[in-house]
Design a protein around this motif. Structure first.
Motif, short mmCIF file in Angstrom:
data_model
loop_
_atom_site.label_atom_id
_atom_site.label_comp_id
_atom_site.label_asym_id
_atom_site.label_seq_id
_atom_site.Cartn_x
_atom_site.Cartn_y
_atom_site.Cartn_z
N ASP A 18 -47.07 37.89 -11.05
CA ASP A 18 -46.04 36.87 -11.03
C ASP A 18 -44.69 37.55 -10.97
OD1 ASP A 18 -44.33 34.82 -11.37
OD2 ASP A 18 -44.99 34.27 -13.39
N THR B 199 -50.47 40.18 -13.76
CA THR B 199 -51.82 40.67 -13.50
C THR B 199 -51.79 42.17 -13.30
OG1 THR B 199 -52.47 38.59 -12.48
CG2 THR B 199 -53.86 40.49 -12.02
N THR C 203 -47.42 34.52 -16.25
CA THR C 203 -48.51 35.49 -16.25
C THR C 203 -48.14 36.72 -15.43
OG1 THR C 203 -49.58 34.49 -14.32
CG2 THR C 203 -50.28 33.70 -16.50
N THR D 9 -44.17 29.45 -20.10
CA THR D 9 -45.13 30.55 -20.07
C THR D 9 -45.23 31.08 -18.65
OG1 THR D 9 -47.02 29.08 -19.72
CG2 THR D 9 -46.47 29.65 -22.02
N THR E 164 -55.48 39.17 -16.08
CA THR E 164 -54.25 38.39 -16.19
C THR E 164 -53.83 38.28 -17.65
OG1 THR E 164 -54.76 37.10 -14.20
CG2 THR E 164 -53.17 36.15 -15.74
N TYR E 165 -52.54 38.48 -17.88
CA TYR E 165 -51.96 38.41 -19.22
C TYR E 165 -50.90 37.32 -19.24
CZ TYR E 165 -54.10 43.03 -19.42
OH TYR E 165 -54.99 44.07 -19.37
N THR E 166 -50.94 36.48 -20.24
CA THR E 166 -49.99 35.38 -20.37
C THR E 166 -48.85 35.78 -21.30
OG1 THR E 166 -51.70 33.71 -20.01
CG2 THR E 166 -49.68 32.98 -21.08
#
Length: 315
Positions: free
Chosen positions: A32, A77, A75, A73, A82-84
């Motif tokens: 993102d 990758t 994200t 929020t 994937t990390y939020t």
């Protein structure tokens, strides 16, 4: 002495003005890279941080709870995972927060905070969370990427809201408003999560490193002690001294500085002056000089994470 001071000021007029040069594009699709909404969410989540949560020191923890409400929020990758991140506001500072693995992490957690270089692309474009948060996620560490109050540069006055490469010594935040904002950020995080008192993992690139060495650490180094990973930047304290006695081990605690810079860096003189100053203040430090590298012409963002990793279990 006067000529040296003038030279230093002229050098500083250029020193922290270069933005984080974008690292090579990631090969993992789905990053993102969008810039988040820069509109201030209004509610300053840090206004309840009036208690001094950062002075208890030692091996205990803050015992905080409740987390921070997210304005939004997003994200990132990395390595097909994937990390939020939660975007929140404290004291005019936008934070991108990644929590460690849910249900596996023992409490309390470590805290890692990254401060971008001028232009803030490492934060707004999510390069810093993408390169640094995966390590924190796996190592019991609350990760935070922090956007400067003026959304451009940590070392310049909050009122200088137009990103520019022509900032001068007159634009330095000599009053320490940004340092006070970071204090509020840390104290608020400690109230909202159960965080180890120390070491705190600090990281900076270019102007972020200048801010840490020239403003924040001189003012608050006895209160927020830990690992300072300084990528391609650094200045001697603008005040010419520390506001605390760094020769006293009980005040200095576990603090250690790690400078990484190229031997062809445009601001080599400033960085070396910072190294010399902190050696004189009896603060342990290490240097990693990258041969042939110009200003930030190496992975200074991922390198911050590598220093954190190396020091996580250090005595």
């Amino acid at each position: 002495m006067y000529r040296l001071l003038v030279s230093a000021l002229l050098a500083l007029s250029l020193a922290a003005c270069s933005d984080d040069p974008p690292p090579p594009e990631p090969t993992d699709a789905g990053v993102d890279a969008g810039v988040p909404d820069d509109t201030d969410a209004g509610a300053d989540a840090g206004t309840d941080a009036g208690t001094d949560a950062g002075t208890d020191g030692g091996s205990g923890s803050s015992r905080g709870s409740g987390k921070l409400p997210c304005d939004s929020t997003g994200t990132v990758t990395a390595n097909n995972q994937t990390y939020t991140f939660c975007t929140a506001q404290v004291a005019g500072v936008e934070l991108k927060i990644v929590e460690p693995r849910v249900g596996i992490v023992p409490q309390p957690m470590h805290l890692a905070i990254y401060l971008h270089g001028d232009g803030a692309r490492a934060h707004t474009g999510n390069t810093a969370p993408r390169l640094q948060a995966p390590w924190a996620y796996e190592h019991d560490t609350l990760y935070v990427s922090a956007l400067a109050p003026n959304r451009c540069a940590w070392w310049t006055k909050p009122s200088l809201t137009t990103c520019t490469d022509t900032a001068t010594a007159a634009d330095r935040d000599l009053d320490g408003a940004n340092a006070q904002a970071l204090v509020q950020v840390i104290d608020t995080l400690r109230k909202r999560w159960d965080l180890r008192n120390e070491p705190i993992f600090f990281g900076g690139s270019s102007g972020g490193s200048v801010f840490l060495t020239a403003s924040f650490l001189p003012r608050y180094g006895d209160r927020y002690r830990g690992v300072y990973a300084l990528g391609c930047g650094g200045e001697a304290p603008w005040s010419g001294e520390l506001s605390w006695d760094s020769t006293r081990p009980e005040l200095r605690g576990p603090t250690k500085l790690f400078y990484t810079y190229g031997d062809q860096d445009t601001y080599l003189t400033d960085i070396q002056a910072s190294v010399s100053a902190y050696q004189g203040y009896s603060i342990p430090l290490e240097q990693n000089v990258v041969a042939g590298a110009a200003h930030c012409a190496f992975d200074h963002i991922g390198g911050v994470k590598d220093i954190w990793a190396g020091q996580l279990d250090a005595p």
